[in-house]
Scaffold this active site. Structure first.
Site, short mmCIF file in Angstrom:
data_model
loop_
_atom_site.label_atom_id
_atom_site.label_comp_id
_atom_site.label_asym_id
_atom_site.label_seq_id
_atom_site.Cartn_x
_atom_site.Cartn_y
_atom_site.Cartn_z
NE ARG A 190 -38.20 -29.67 -4.93
CZ ARG A 190 -37.20 -29.15 -5.65
NH1 ARG A 190 -37.45 -28.40 -6.70
NH2 ARG A 190 -35.95 -29.37 -5.30
CD GLU A 206 -32.33 -29.35 -0.48
OE1 GLU A 206 -31.40 -28.76 0.08
OE2 GLU A 206 -32.37 -29.54 -1.71
CG ASN A 208 -35.48 -26.89 -2.27
OD1 ASN A 208 -34.28 -26.77 -2.45
ND2 ASN A 208 -36.07 -28.08 -2.18
CB SER A 213 -36.68 -25.81 -10.60
OG SER A 213 -35.84 -26.82 -10.08
CE LYS A 370 -29.19 -27.56 1.66
NZ LYS A 370 -29.34 -26.39 0.77
CE LYS A 427 -28.19 -32.20 2.65
NZ LYS A 427 -29.65 -32.05 2.69
CD GLU A 431 -30.98 -24.07 -1.34
OE1 GLU A 431 -31.39 -25.11 -1.88
OE2 GLU A 431 -30.96 -23.92 -0.10
N GLY A 432 -29.08 -25.50 -5.62
CA GLY A 432 -28.82 -25.74 -7.03
C GLY A 432 -28.21 -27.09 -7.35
NE ARG A 517 -35.26 -33.43 -7.21
CZ ARG A 517 -34.54 -32.64 -6.41
NH1 ARG A 517 -33.65 -31.83 -6.92
NH2 ARG A 517 -34.72 -32.69 -5.10
#
Length: 586
Positions: A190, A206, A208, A213, A370, A427, A431-432, A517
């Site tokens: 993603r 970024e 992923n 998700s 990253k 950064k 992740e998360g 989002r």
């Protein structure tokens, strides 16, 4: 409000307007009022003056942030708003747009995931660009993941100070030394974007490569927003909500990998957290797999369970509870907290040594760090992996990414962060959500580690300034949910991709869907699973360079004709300019 107010500093950094890529009209506030008043009656003149005054008051202190018009004129009538929100919450509950509560966990209880009432406007041109570039990014990640020298050199400094990244890389080196048992990898990727006010174009936040998700729930959000627009009597607007088949496409990718494994009795295993809060999104994937192929069993195990019950067979097949695992889909394992002891690390190594097709493989996982993304932004690097035409397309979406290694370039980045902390995001290799550093905290963090090797574990990214727009943010347990206030929000677009292949060739490469989002404009992070953002859908629009009044009822017919564009008025240093840019359906 049909007009899309654009509020921008006339001379942000370089003493000139920076929005060179859009034909937007900028006028001084006073000039704009005067221009409009010459065309309107006294009553309309007062309306325009009041509208501009309200814009000034509302945006005092943040006049350099652009705005986009919402898809509907706001605010909604309170009675209508309460009625629609009550239906919207029930729709979300009845269609699985839900999560488990992080504050009052009960596995038998679900609550609706945070969402915005209306779909957020997003330029059709930039949405299309993000969709079309995804296969190129899939190819890039795939090639980077299979370049040991590049991964090794990119992560060398980080591995010395970041224990988690080093452990992942040690697994990579172990399986590489042993010989890769399963050369085929599955990537469910993603790529995330923000609209950039300076250019009016998307910039990548970024990409992923692990546990990407919300492909499941987001597929349902488009249907939710169709329902809301229908309830508001705006069936005509539904055509501007793009179709979204992320869930189907991601699951097709898993099933294609399962077929390549070539064992009809093999299962697909989801590697999950000890406690799964984002349960509906994961279960949607499981149920879709079973719907597309009922003959493929799907099991769920956490790393601890795998460490206790998994083993390798004679041909390095992964055996778990007497089942052979054909595909491993990681929804956990991307942060240190998932590895409670050495047992969980041993489980990860065991899976990487197995014949099962991993999503992601350890080298795909590392390709999404990253630090690797920052290394790809260096001059001349993309050309190593992509053709010239593809390279130029990818460069357009990159923003400034800087190493903090202890060298000349890292020292420059440290100085930039200290001098202008608000221009950057700090950064780590995590992740998360909830891990980045923003604002003045950037200066504090960088000053604390500027003389330490620790800084090599971080990268510095230019902060993207996205346009705001108004919407209603609906959260579970919010006392205002019956009639929440209008809020300024910003959205982050995610595009899903599927790639399957080995070091020699790519077998599958496609874009499969999207998500959006949205968060409050005052919030730094926007992860929904981390409790920071809300689910959304893009409402596709186009921008024109025609001046529009703030209220469509005040728009003279003659303004609708071509050639009635106003000229750009130049502003002196520090003068605030206002333009009104129509964002309309296309």
């Amino acid at each position: 409000m049909v007009g899309n107010l654009i509020l921008s500093s006339s001379l942000k950094r370089h003493g000139r307007l920076t929005r060179q890529n859009q034909a937007e009209i900028y006028l001084k506030v006073d000039q704009l009022v005067g221009f409009l008043c010459n065309l309107t009656t006294p009553q309309k003149r007062r309306h325009v003056e009041n509208s501009v005054a309200n814009v000034k008051k509302t945006n005092k202190g943040k006049m350099d942030q652009n705005r986009m018009a919402p898809c509907l004129q706001l605010p909604l009538d309170n009675k209508l708003l309460e009625n629609v929100i009550e239906k919207a919450k029930d729709w979300a509950l009845m269609h699985g747009a839900c999560m488990r509560s992080r504050t009052n966990l009960n596995k038998d209880v679900l609550q609706f995931a945070p969402f915005v009432l209306l779909p957020s406007t997003f330029p059709r041109r930039e949405f299309k660009k993000a969709v079309e570039i995804q296969p190129i990014l899939n190819e890039l990640v795939h090639k980077v993941a299979h370049d040991y020298e590049f991964l090794s050199s990119s992560l060398k400094s980080t591995n010395t100070v970041d224990h988690f990244t080093r452990r992942l890389f040690e697994i990579y080196e172990t399986v590489r030394k042993d010989g890769i048992t399963q050369p085929t990898s599955l990537g469910l990727l993603r790529s995330d974007y923000l609209l950039n006010c300076d250019s009016g174009t998307i910039k990548q936040v970024e990409i992923n490569t692990v546990a990407s998700s919300f492909g499941g729930i987001s597929t349902h959000l488009g249907h939710y927003h169709r329902y809301v627009l229908q309830e508001l009597g705006r069936m005509d607007m539904i055509q501007n909500l793009p179709e979204n088949h992320a869930l189907q496409g991601l699951c097709q990718g898993m099933l294609e990998a399962w077929k390549l494994y070539n064992n009809e009795k093999a299962v697909i295993m989801f590697v999950v957290e000890d406690v799964t809060y984002n349960i509906c999104d994961q279960r949607f994937h499981e149920f879709e797999l079973r719907s597309q192929n009922p003959n493929v069993p799907v099991i769920r195990r956490n790393l601890t369970q795998i460490s206790e019950r998994a083993k390798l067979g004679s041909k390095k097949e992964l055996i778990l509870d007497d089942m052979e695992v054909g595909v491993i889909y990681f929804r956990a394992g991307y942060e240190p907290g998932h590895y409670h002891s050495e047992n969980e690390w041993n489980a990860r190594l065991l899976m990487e040594r197995s014949r099962a097709i991993k999503c992601p493989s350890i080298y795909y996982h590392l390709a999404g760090t990253k630090k690797v993304q920052q290394a790809l932004a260096k001059p001349g690097v993309l050309e190593k992996f992509l053709s010239p035409d593809k390279t130029s397309v990818v460069k357009e979406i990159f923003t400034g990414l800087y190493s903090l290694d202890k060298d000349e370039f890292g020292d420059r980045a440290v100085q930039m962060a200290i001098e202008n902390p608000g221009h950057f995001v700090l950064k780590p290799q995590r992740e998360g959500g909830g891990n980045n550093v923003y604002g003045d905290k950037v200066r504090t963090a960088v000053e604390a580690m500027k003389d330490s090797e620790e800084r090599s574990a971080w990268i510095l990214m230019e902060r993207i300034s996205p346009p705001m727009q108004l919407n209603y943010l609906v959260r579970p347990g919010d006392p205002n949910n019956g009639c929440p206030p209008l809020s300024d929000v910003v959205g982050e677009l995610g595009i899903f991709g599927v790639v399957i292949g080995d070091s020699e060739k790519i077998l599958v490469n496609k874009q499969v869907g999207h998500m959006l989002r949205t968060k409050l404009s005052t919030a730094d992070e926007g992860g929904v699973a981390a409790g920071l953002g809300a689910l959304d859908s893009p409402y596709l629009c186009k921008s024109t360079n025609k001046i529009m009044l703030l209220d469509p009822s005040l728009q003279p017919d003659r303004w609708r004709s071509p050639g009635r564009e106003a000229r750009v008025a130049s502003g002196g240093p520090g003068e605030t300019l206002v333009g009104i840019d129509l964002c309309q359906p296309n």
